[in-house]
Each structure stands twice: as C-alpha cells, then as structure tokens.
Design a protein around this motif. Sequence first.
Motif, PDB file in Angstrom:
ATOM      1  N   ALA A   1      59.047  14.549   7.475  1.00 14.91           N
ATOM      2  CA  ALA A   1      58.542  14.731   8.836  1.00 14.91           C
ATOM      3  C   ALA A   1      57.060  15.099   8.843  1.00 14.91           C
ATOM      4  O   ALA A   1      56.315  14.696   9.731  1.00 14.91           O
ATOM      5  N   ALA A   2      56.601  15.842   7.836  1.00 18.87           N
ATOM      6  CA  ALA A   2      55.199  16.277   7.792  1.00 18.87           C
ATOM      7  C   ALA A   2      54.231  15.109   7.642  1.00 18.87           C
ATOM      8  O   ALA A   2      53.054  15.240   7.946  1.00 18.87           O
ATOM      9  N   CYS A   3      54.718  13.954   7.179  1.00 18.31           N
ATOM     10  CA  CYS A   3      53.847  12.782   7.047  1.00 18.31           C
ATOM     11  C   CYS A   3      53.320  12.322   8.408  1.00 18.31           C
ATOM     12  O   CYS A   3      52.253  11.716   8.477  1.00 18.31           O
ATOM     13  N   ALA A   4      54.050  12.595   9.459  1.00 17.44           N
ATOM     14  CA  ALA A   4      53.629  12.151  10.784  1.00 17.44           C
ATOM     15  C   ALA A   4      52.273  12.733  11.172  1.00 17.44           C
ATOM     16  O   ALA A   4      51.546  12.149  11.967  1.00 17.44           O
ATOM     17  N   ALA A   5      51.918  13.858  10.579  1.00 14.24           N
ATOM     18  CA  ALA A   5      50.640  14.491  10.895  1.00 14.24           C
ATOM     19  C   ALA A   5      49.458  13.670  10.391  1.00 14.24           C
ATOM     20  O   ALA A   5      48.376  13.756  10.925  1.00 14.24           O
ATOM     21  N   VAL A   6      49.665  12.865   9.350  1.00 11.60           N
ATOM     22  CA  VAL A   6      48.570  12.080   8.788  1.00 11.60           C
ATOM     23  C   VAL A   6      48.814  10.582   8.858  1.00 11.60           C
ATOM     24  O   VAL A   6      47.975   9.800   8.462  1.00 11.60           O
ATOM     25  N   GLY A   7      49.948  10.159   9.330  1.00 10.70           N
ATOM     26  CA  GLY A   7      50.287   8.737   9.383  1.00 10.70           C
ATOM     27  C   GLY A   7      51.412   8.453   8.417  1.00 10.70           C
ATOM     28  O   GLY A   7      51.650   9.210   7.498  1.00 10.70           O
ATOM     29  N   ARG A   8      52.120   7.355   8.644  1.00 14.08           N
ATOM     30  CA  ARG A   8      53.266   7.056   7.801  1.00 14.08           C
ATOM     31  C   ARG A   8      53.405   5.555   7.644  1.00 14.08           C
ATOM     32  O   ARG A   8      53.319   4.808   8.595  1.00 14.08           O
ATOM     33  N   ALA A   9      53.632   5.104   6.414  1.00 15.98           N
ATOM     34  CA  ALA A   9      53.879   3.694   6.132  1.00 15.98           C
ATOM     35  C   ALA A   9      54.839   3.611   4.958  1.00 15.98           C
ATOM     36  O   ALA A   9      54.770   4.425   4.049  1.00 15.98           O
TER      37      ALA A   9
ATOM     38  N   GLU B   1      46.723   7.921   4.687  1.00 12.80           N
ATOM     39  CA  GLU B   1      48.082   7.454   4.947  1.00 12.80           C
ATOM     40  C   GLU B   1      49.058   8.240   4.100  1.00 12.80           C
ATOM     41  O   GLU B   1      48.753   8.606   2.967  1.00 12.80           O
ATOM     42  N   CYS B   2      50.236   8.468   4.639  1.00 12.15           N
ATOM     43  CA  CYS B   2      51.301   9.154   3.918  1.00 12.15           C
ATOM     44  C   CYS B   2      52.498   8.219   3.881  1.00 12.15           C
ATOM     45  O   CYS B   2      52.916   7.696   4.910  1.00 12.15           O
ATOM     46  N   ALA B   3      53.032   7.987   2.698  1.00 11.05           N
ATOM     47  CA  ALA B   3      54.173   7.095   2.531  1.00 11.05           C
ATOM     48  C   ALA B   3      55.204   7.780   1.656  1.00 11.05           C
ATOM     49  O   ALA B   3      54.859   8.539   0.753  1.00 11.05           O
ATOM     50  N   THR B   4      56.469   7.519   1.927  1.00 10.20           N
ATOM     51  CA  THR B   4      57.536   8.114   1.135  1.00 10.20           C
ATOM     52  C   THR B   4      58.522   7.058   0.682  1.00 10.20           C
ATOM     53  O   THR B   4      58.625   5.991   1.276  1.00 10.20           O
ATOM     54  N   GLN B   5      59.233   7.391  -0.373  1.00  9.95           N
ATOM     55  CA  GLN B   5      60.317   6.557  -0.861  1.00  9.95           C
ATOM     56  C   GLN B   5      61.426   7.502  -1.309  1.00  9.95           C
ATOM     57  O   GLN B   5      61.163   8.466  -2.020  1.00  9.95           O
ATOM     58  N   GLY B   6      62.637   7.243  -0.893  1.00  9.47           N
ATOM     59  CA  GLY B   6      63.761   8.075  -1.290  1.00  9.47           C
ATOM     60  C   GLY B   6      64.255   8.986  -0.193  1.00  9.47           C
ATOM     61  O   GLY B   6      65.425   9.307  -0.138  1.00  9.47           O
ATOM     62  N   ALA B   7      63.367   9.421   0.685  1.00 11.23           N
ATOM     63  CA  ALA B   7      63.749  10.293   1.790  1.00 11.23           C
ATOM     64  C   ALA B   7      62.559  10.418   2.738  1.00 11.23           C
ATOM     65  O   ALA B   7      61.419  10.422   2.289  1.00 11.23           O
ATOM     66  N   PRO B   8      62.820  10.513   4.029  1.00 13.90           N
ATOM     67  CA  PRO B   8      61.710  10.675   4.973  1.00 13.90           C
ATOM     68  C   PRO B   8      61.123  12.085   4.892  1.00 13.90           C
ATOM     69  O   PRO B   8      61.787  13.027   4.491  1.00 13.90           O
TER      70      PRO B   8
ATOM     71  N   SER C   1      44.728   8.133  -4.503  1.00 14.76           N
ATOM     72  CA  SER C   1      46.067   8.477  -4.047  1.00 14.76           C
ATOM     73  C   SER C   1      46.573   9.708  -4.785  1.00 14.76           C
ATOM     74  O   SER C   1      46.314   9.883  -5.974  1.00 14.76           O
ATOM     75  N   VAL C   2      47.256  10.553  -4.047  1.00 20.93           N
ATOM     76  CA  VAL C   2      47.925  11.710  -4.611  1.00 20.93           C
ATOM     77  C   VAL C   2      49.415  11.415  -4.496  1.00 20.93           C
ATOM     78  O   VAL C   2      49.916  11.101  -3.417  1.00 20.93           O
ATOM     79  N   ARG C   3      50.105  11.500  -5.641  1.00 20.25           N
ATOM     80  CA  ARG C   3      51.527  11.149  -5.661  1.00 20.25           C
ATOM     81  C   ARG C   3      52.343  12.297  -6.230  1.00 20.25           C
ATOM     82  O   ARG C   3      52.056  12.815  -7.296  1.00 20.25           O
ATOM     83  N   TYR C   4      53.374  12.677  -5.470  1.00 22.76           N
ATOM     84  CA  TYR C   4      54.377  13.635  -5.930  1.00 22.76           C
ATOM     85  C   TYR C   4      55.607  12.826  -6.333  1.00 22.76           C
ATOM     86  O   TYR C   4      56.054  11.968  -5.570  1.00 22.76           O
ATOM     87  N   ASN C   5      56.168  13.084  -7.507  1.00 19.15           N
ATOM     88  CA  ASN C   5      57.386  12.405  -7.974  1.00 19.15           C
ATOM     89  C   ASN C   5      58.430  13.448  -8.357  1.00 19.15           C
ATOM     90  O   ASN C   5      58.133  14.352  -9.152  1.00 19.15           O
TER      91      ASN C   5
ATOM     92  N   THR D   1      59.547   9.996  -3.923  1.00 20.05           N
ATOM     93  CA  THR D   1      58.104   9.865  -4.104  1.00 20.05           C
ATOM     94  C   THR D   1      57.426  10.030  -2.754  1.00 20.05           C
ATOM     95  O   THR D   1      57.857   9.447  -1.765  1.00 20.05           O
ATOM     96  N   MET D   2      56.371  10.835  -2.730  1.00 17.80           N
ATOM     97  CA  MET D   2      55.530  10.942  -1.548  1.00 17.80           C
ATOM     98  C   MET D   2      54.098  10.674  -2.014  1.00 17.80           C
ATOM     99  O   MET D   2      53.624  11.297  -2.955  1.00 17.80           O
ATOM    100  N   THR D   3      53.445   9.715  -1.362  1.00 21.43           N
ATOM    101  CA  THR D   3      52.095   9.323  -1.742  1.00 21.43           C
ATOM    102  C   THR D   3      51.175   9.420  -0.534  1.00 21.43           C
ATOM    103  O   THR D   3      51.500   8.901   0.532  1.00 21.43           O
ATOM    104  N   LEU D   4      50.050  10.065  -0.711  1.00 20.20           N
ATOM    105  CA  LEU D   4      49.008  10.088   0.310  1.00 20.20           C
ATOM    106  C   LEU D   4      47.835   9.301  -0.237  1.00 20.20           C
ATOM    107  O   LEU D   4      47.437   9.495  -1.391  1.00 20.20           O
ATOM    108  N   ARG D   5      47.296   8.367   0.576  1.00 24.19           N
ATOM    109  CA  ARG D   5      46.229   7.468   0.135  1.00 24.19           C
ATOM    110  C   ARG D   5      45.005   7.602   1.034  1.00 24.19           C
ATOM    111  O   ARG D   5      45.126   7.750   2.241  1.00 24.19           O
TER     112      ARG D   5
END
Length: 160
Positions: free
Chosen positions: A143-151, A134-141, A91-95, A24-28
């Motif tokens: 790297a592109a999340c670092a461009a917008v923040g990561r939690a 904010e960009c958050a992930t679950q299951g795998a990191p 929030s936009v969530r990819y599953n 899961t990757m979620t941007l909030r």
Amino acid sequence: MRFRLATPATLLAFATAACDPGFTMTLRQPLGPAPEAACVARTLSTSRFVSQSWTGAENGFGVTLRDGAGRTWSATLELLRPRRDSAHVASVRYNYLLYSRPGADEEPGMVAAAAGLLGELRAACAPASAPAVECATQGAPVAACAAVGRAPLGEERSRP
C-alpha cells in the motif's frame, strides 16, 4: 548399509522452504546524465537514509537503509541502462522470501528510505533528471507504494 526414511515433517519443511514464493519491492529513478561513480559513493557515505554501504556487483552496491525511527533493511542499489537508447536508472530493490517479508507496519519506512536515497542521488549526481520515482512489487501488493507511484515489475509506467 541401512537407510533411514525421512519423516514426513522433514520432507514438508524442505518442500515448503524450497517453494516459498519471493517478495520483491523495487523503487526506480531515471537519471540523466549517468551519475559519476565518485558522486554515488559520496552520496551513499553522507546519506541520512544509509547506515551502511558496500560495493556489490558491477554497477551495484549493497546498502542498509534506515528510516527516521531507526529501523533498518538490507537492499541492493543498482545503476543500470536498460537499453542503449534509454536513460540510466537507479533502482533500490528489497528481496525477501515471502515468509520473512517485513510487516505492513514497516513498509512505509522502507518506501520512504528508498525514495529518500533516490532523491538524494538525483539531487547530488543528476539534478537535471525528473523527480519521478516509481515503486513496483512482485509477490504481494504494498500500500505504501501508492505514495510514490505503482507499476507491475517489468512494465514501464507511462508518464504524461
């Protein structure tokens, strides 16, 4: 009545599919005041990041997001208020199941498309909101999340 035993390969295939962890990757984006439904619908219909949208569950939409290279991904857009005393959050969530997760070369486009849509929603429907995404992930990191923040999912990122 005759029973056939399943082959070990069949059992292994079902067990692997049932146990495959998710990704899961979620941007909030905090939004305040809460955006009007008509504004959200108008933004989705005119967004350069949305190739298709449909009404989903309460407070949500299904969206097919696209990047500048024409690649597309399915996601969910939710407009929530986590707690009564908190700001509304889009929030936009990819599953994905981990085996079907898009490749690392697609992740920058996925992040850019989701962050771009959230930015358009903020600008059109809640311009007084802070631009922080904010960009958050679950299951795998990712790297592109670092461009917008990561939690980590479930944890709020502190802001100065």
